[in-house]
Scaffold this motif. Structure first.
Motif, PDB file in Angstrom:
ATOM      1  N   GLN A 285       0.825  -1.207   0.000  1.00  0.00           N
ATOM      2  CA  GLN A 285       0.000   0.000   0.000  1.00  0.00           C
ATOM      3  C   GLN A 285       0.862   1.261   0.000  1.00  0.00           C
ATOM      4  O   GLN A 285       1.927   1.304   0.617  1.00  0.00           O
ATOM      5  CB  GLN A 285      -0.904   0.019   1.241  1.00  0.00           C
TER       6      GLN A 285
ATOM      7  N   PHE B   5       0.278   5.337   0.960  1.00  0.00           N
ATOM      8  CA  PHE B   5      -0.731   6.099   1.691  1.00  0.00           C
ATOM      9  C   PHE B   5      -0.253   7.511   2.002  1.00  0.00           C
ATOM     10  O   PHE B   5       0.944   7.800   2.040  1.00  0.00           O
ATOM     11  CB  PHE B   5      -1.115   5.385   2.993  1.00  0.00           C
TER      12      PHE B   5
ATOM     13  N   ARG C  50      -1.057  10.272   5.125  1.00  0.00           N
ATOM     14  CA  ARG C  50      -1.570  10.216   6.503  1.00  0.00           C
ATOM     15  C   ARG C  50      -1.504  11.598   7.146  1.00  0.00           C
ATOM     16  O   ARG C  50      -0.486  12.299   7.019  1.00  0.00           O
ATOM     17  CB  ARG C  50      -0.754   9.212   7.303  1.00  0.00           C
TER      18      ARG C  50
ATOM     19  N   GLU D 160      -6.004   8.461   7.266  1.00  0.00           N
ATOM     20  CA  GLU D 160      -5.203   8.279   6.055  1.00  0.00           C
ATOM     21  C   GLU D 160      -6.057   7.775   4.904  1.00  0.00           C
ATOM     22  O   GLU D 160      -7.177   7.292   5.098  1.00  0.00           O
ATOM     23  CB  GLU D 160      -4.044   7.304   6.307  1.00  0.00           C
TER      24      GLU D 160
ATOM     25  N   GLY E 267      -5.313   5.983   0.687  1.00  0.00           N
ATOM     26  CA  GLY E 267      -4.273   5.544  -0.236  1.00  0.00           C
ATOM     27  C   GLY E 267      -4.775   4.531  -1.235  1.00  0.00           C
ATOM     28  O   GLY E 267      -5.994   4.339  -1.403  1.00  0.00           O
TER      29      GLY E 267
ATOM     30  N   SER F 158      -8.811  -0.216   8.812  1.00  0.00           N
ATOM     31  CA  SER F 158      -8.848   0.161   7.395  1.00  0.00           C
ATOM     32  C   SER F 158     -10.084  -0.397   6.713  1.00  0.00           C
ATOM     33  O   SER F 158     -10.584  -1.468   7.082  1.00  0.00           O
ATOM     34  CB  SER F 158      -7.598  -0.348   6.658  1.00  0.00           C
TER      35      SER F 158
END
Length: 205
Positions: free
Chosen positions: A91, A93, A95, A110, A112, A154
Motif C-alpha cells: 500500500q 498512503f 496520513r 489516512e 491511499g 482500514s
C-alpha cells in the motif's frame, strides 16, 4: 491514461516529492494485519482460524503533521489441496496526524491505494491480483527515545482490475485491523542542508 493510473501516478509522485524535501521524522515499524475472511458471516470484531494474518514492514516520512509512506505484507499458508500459497499486500498512503507525530498520543487518518494478490508457490499458478483504494483511522502511543506502538482500522472502498491485463481478481475482505511496533528518528535531507548552508555563507560574507 485512465483514472486509476492517474491516481496511482499522483500518489507515487507525492511520496517521492515528500521524501526528497523531508526534514522532519522518518518511522519504520513491523506490522501485523488481520483481515476478516470474506466468506465468513461473523462480525468484523470476531477472530477465527480462517482469517488471514499478514506480516511485514511499514515506513513513513512525516513533515509537520502530514505523512506519506508505504507498507509491504505477506501471508504464507497451505490450501485445501496442500499447495503452498502466498498472499501479499502493498500500500501507498498519505496520513494526517491530528495532534502531531511527536505527541504522546498520535491519532491519525489516512487514505491511499493498495495492491493485493495471491499465487501458488513453485509454479506461479493460481495468480490473482487487483488494485483498491482505501481509507483508515488509527493511532500510536509514542514513548521516549522514538519507540512507538499503535493500531489502525482500514476499509477498502472498491476493487479494480490491473490495467491492461486479464488477471482475475482475488476475493478481498473489506475490513482490516493492523498492529504495529516501531521506532522513529529525525532526518535532514543532505541536499537541502548543503543548499541552505551555501546560501547562508554567501549571505553573511
Amino acid at each position: 491514461m485512465n483514472r486509476k493510473s492517474t491516481i496511482l501516478a499522483f500518489i507515487i509522485l507525492t511520496i517521492s516529492i515528500s521524501t526528497l524535501t523531508a526534514h522532519d521524522t522518518i518511522r519504520t515499524a513491523g506490522i501485523m494485519t488481520w483481515e476478516k475472511n470474506s466468506s465468513s458471516n461473523t462480525r468484523p470484531s470476531d477472530l477465527n482460524d480462517e482469517d488471514k494474518r499478514y506480516w511485514g514492514l511499514e515506513t513513513e516520512t512525516i513533515h509537520s503533521q502530514t505523512g506519506t509512506g508505504m507498507d509491504a505484507l505477506v501471508n504464507f499458508y497451505t490450501d485445501d489441496q496442500e499447495f503452498s500459497m502466498l498472499d501479499w499486500q502493498g500500500q501507498l498512503f498519505m496520513r494526517y496526524h491530528l495532534i502531531g507525530a511527536r505527541s504522546f498520543l498520535d491519532p491519525y487518518i489516512e487514505a491511499g491505494i493498495g495492491n493485493a494478490g495471491t499465487v501458488r508457490l513453485g509454479d506461479g499458478e493460481e495468480l490473482q491480483m487487483s488494485l483498491y483504494p482505501f481509507i483508515s483511522a488509527g493511532g500510536n502511543i509514542v514513548f521516549h527515545e522514538g519507540f512507538y506502538a499503535g493500531m489502525r482500522w482500514s476499509c477498502r472502498l472498491d476493487e479494480w482490475i490491473i490495467p491492461g491485463t486479464v488477471i482475475p481478481q482475488p476475493e478481498l475482505a473489506q475490513y482490516q485491523v493492523s498492529f504495529n511496533v516501531g521506532f522513529s528518528y529525525n532526518w535532514h535531507n543532505p541536499f537541502l542542508t548543503y543548499s541552505h548552508d551555501r546560501h547562508n555563507h554567501y549571505h553573511f560574507d
